[in-house]
Write an enzyme that holds these catalytic residues in place. Sequence first.
Site, PDB file in Angstrom:
ATOM      1  CE  LYS A 282      69.432  11.276  22.130  1.00  0.00           C
ATOM      2  NZ  LYS A 282      68.321  11.534  23.050  1.00  0.00           N
TER       3      LYS A 282
ATOM      4  CE  LYS B 201      63.890  15.425  29.686  1.00  0.00           C
ATOM      5  NZ  LYS B 201      64.998  16.268  30.138  1.00  0.00           N
TER       6      LYS B 201
ATOM      7  CG  HIS C  81      97.054  -6.054  39.125  1.00  0.00           C
ATOM      8  ND1 HIS C  81      98.126  -6.826  39.535  1.00  0.00           N
ATOM      9  CD2 HIS C  81      96.324  -5.801  40.230  1.00  0.00           C
ATOM     10  CE1 HIS C  81      98.010  -7.057  40.833  1.00  0.00           C
ATOM     11  NE2 HIS C  81      96.935  -6.435  41.287  1.00  0.00           N
TER      12      HIS C  81
ATOM     13  CD  GLU D 190      74.872  13.726  27.976  1.00  0.00           C
ATOM     14  OE1 GLU D 190      75.145  12.606  28.455  1.00  0.00           O
ATOM     15  OE2 GLU D 190      73.791  13.981  27.451  1.00  0.00           O
TER      16      GLU D 190
ATOM     17  CD  GLU E 255      70.873   4.802  20.100  1.00  0.00           C
ATOM     18  OE1 GLU E 255      69.833   5.513  20.058  1.00  0.00           O
ATOM     19  OE2 GLU E 255      72.015   5.278  20.133  1.00  0.00           O
TER      20      GLU E 255
ATOM     21  N   GLY F 288      68.348  14.089  31.599  1.00  0.00           N
ATOM     22  CA  GLY F 288      68.516  12.636  31.528  1.00  0.00           C
ATOM     23  C   GLY F 288      69.556  12.111  32.508  1.00  0.00           C
ATOM     24  NE  ARG F 289      74.440  16.161  31.670  1.00  0.00           N
ATOM     25  CZ  ARG F 289      73.766  16.735  30.666  1.00  0.00           C
ATOM     26  NH1 ARG F 289      72.990  16.007  29.892  1.00  0.00           N
ATOM     27  NH2 ARG F 289      73.852  18.035  30.447  1.00  0.00           N
TER      28      ARG F 289
HETATM   29  C1  G6Q Z   1      71.359  12.757  29.218  1.00  0.00           C
HETATM   30  C2  G6Q Z   1      71.325  12.785  27.773  1.00  0.00           C
HETATM   31  C3  G6Q Z   1      71.227  11.439  27.123  1.00  0.00           C
HETATM   32  C4  G6Q Z   1      69.831  10.816  27.186  1.00  0.00           C
HETATM   33  C5  G6Q Z   1      69.773   9.629  26.242  1.00  0.00           C
HETATM   34  C6  G6Q Z   1      68.458   8.915  26.286  1.00  0.00           C
HETATM   35  O1  G6Q Z   1      71.426  13.741  29.917  1.00  0.00           O
HETATM   36  O2  G6Q Z   1      70.367  13.648  27.316  1.00  0.00           O
HETATM   37  O3  G6Q Z   1      72.143  10.530  27.665  1.00  0.00           O
HETATM   38  O4  G6Q Z   1      69.540  10.426  28.481  1.00  0.00           O
HETATM   39  O5  G6Q Z   1      70.054  10.064  24.950  1.00  0.00           O
HETATM   40  O6  G6Q Z   1      67.415   9.790  25.986  1.00  0.00           O
HETATM   41  P1  G6Q Z   1      65.936   9.365  26.256  1.00  0.00           P
HETATM   42  O7  G6Q Z   1      65.768   9.165  27.722  1.00  0.00           O
HETATM   43  O8  G6Q Z   1      65.082  10.471  25.724  1.00  0.00           O
HETATM   44  O9  G6Q Z   1      65.708   8.071  25.526  1.00  0.00           O
END
Ligand code: G6Q
Length: 562
Positions: free
Chosen positions: A522, A217, A394, A363, A223, A277-278
């Site tokens: 982050k 996003k 199990h 989250e 990462e 994001g989620r």
């Molecule tokens: C989701 C969070 C988090 C995010 C990641 C990746 O709701 O905000 O999981 O999706 O940190 O972020 P970017 O899409 O900006 O790389």
Amino acid sequence: MPSSLATALRPADSPAFQALGRHHAIASQWRMHDLFDAEPARERRFSLEAAGLFLDYSKNRADAETLALLCALARERGVGQQRDRMFGGAAINNTEQRAALHTALRAPPGSGPGSAPTLDGQDIARDIADVLARIRTFTDQVRSGRWHGVTGKPLTTIVNIGIGGSFLGPKMAVHALRTHCDPALSIHFISNVDASELDALLPRLDAETTLFIVASKTFGTAETMMNAHSARAWLVAQCGAEAPARHFVAVSTNVAAVTAFGIDAANMFPFWDWVGGRYSVWSAVGLALALAIGADGFDAFLAGGHAMDRHFCEAPLEANMPVLLAMLGIWYRNFCDCGSLSIAPYWQDLQYLPAYLQQLDMESNGKRVGADGTALQTATAPVIWGDVGTNGQHAYFQLLHQGTDVVPVDFITVLQPPATHRRHHTALLANCFAQSAALMRGKTADEVRAELHAAGITGAACEALVPHKTFPGNRPSNTILLPAMTPHALGALVALYEHKVFVQGVVWGINSFDQWGVELGKALAKGVEAALTDAPEAAANAVDTGFDPSTRNLLARARAAL
Ligand code: G6Q
């Protein structure tokens, strides 16, 4: 009040919450199977269908009065009004002044809930339709082999580079819909900054036929950017500097960062800051899924989500699947003191659903202050955890049956057997239904004694074993049945849990759409990384001054090893 999800009262101050507290003093004495005896056809009254899904919620420590009180609480907390604000595009994410309009992504234009045509004067329905059209064109090109790599070969391997919300959704859905995926494409996911993922994958790939999707996003997540740079270097080393133009596409809200990375804006699939994001699997973040199952399949996934949206917006609270799931969760969390919820998919291809729901729920609702910033007096999100059945049986099911904590379980399974090995499916369903029945039923000391006597174990030997083999029972669960594992059913299931989480957030009065705890991670890592990589003198300074003694010690040991 700010334009937030909070209502005037804290949840614990609301009359329905207090009535539930009094009710719990009585309900805590109940045995669920006595409730079945007392309420004829409980299994029918405590189940419902929506958007093609079936929910049995009869195995809960709740009767009709409990549910009426829970729905009264939902009403007092303004669930209906807040739902309408969310679907209408209000800036319900008040700490970031953003709407949460993921529902618009799956709404056919002009067709009811979520189809909000404009946001702040912007025609978002058209923006969404444009991106969907581009996804369709691109997926058709790649799947038909008309999109060529730099050496003229079609691309048959897709690598999604992204993390968190830019990873868990597409990965979960691609695996869940394995049987709908084009077998000519292989789809992989790289998320962790740990290079093990790249090292395990890249040597197995043919660079000439590999497409990388960089999904982020912000297009600034450390990462993801590190993985994207390493993947590009690998590609360039094998196919030359021209290769990224044909082998890299981006999914992002940040066109400037995408072009700065070297991906042409024409190869970027945009989404918008009003998509969390989620909650983004419905957006271009679902590109890997669209490639895997095709644009029609992706449309069916969106349609399943929209079908659940319609149900959520139109059904009365008492017959509203997300509301009932949410309010039963409130019952266990706030009144029965249950600290976690286990997700048990009895369908191997749903193996990544627990992790997906873990992010969605924890989250969104892992918050300790209300949307207005004041400290909450009630517990919020439970710990979400789980694994596929029958594997869990199990392993940790021991604790579910006989541990000291009561852990409610959501059993999720699929009715239609797969095309092959149908007998396995019969066994799978048998295990799923047997576990929820056993959790409720338990086994009394007398039943254990009778079994031991029948096996010839009597007297002191028998009595020594009785406590170990006794099951308290009365352990609650929901069972969700999908008619078949289809894109539509999966879309409905994901939207069901999204709305469940939303309703709980409204009841608790929190902002479910920010994630400052994740942002902290982050930011923190950057300073620590500098201390590990800076010139020795600067690093020594940072090591000495910036961190607590434990972290300084760890940094010193790590620097010696690097
Ligand atoms: C989701 C969070 C988090 C995010 C990641 C990746 O709701 O905000 O999981 O999706 O940190 O972020 P970017 O899409 O900006 O790389």
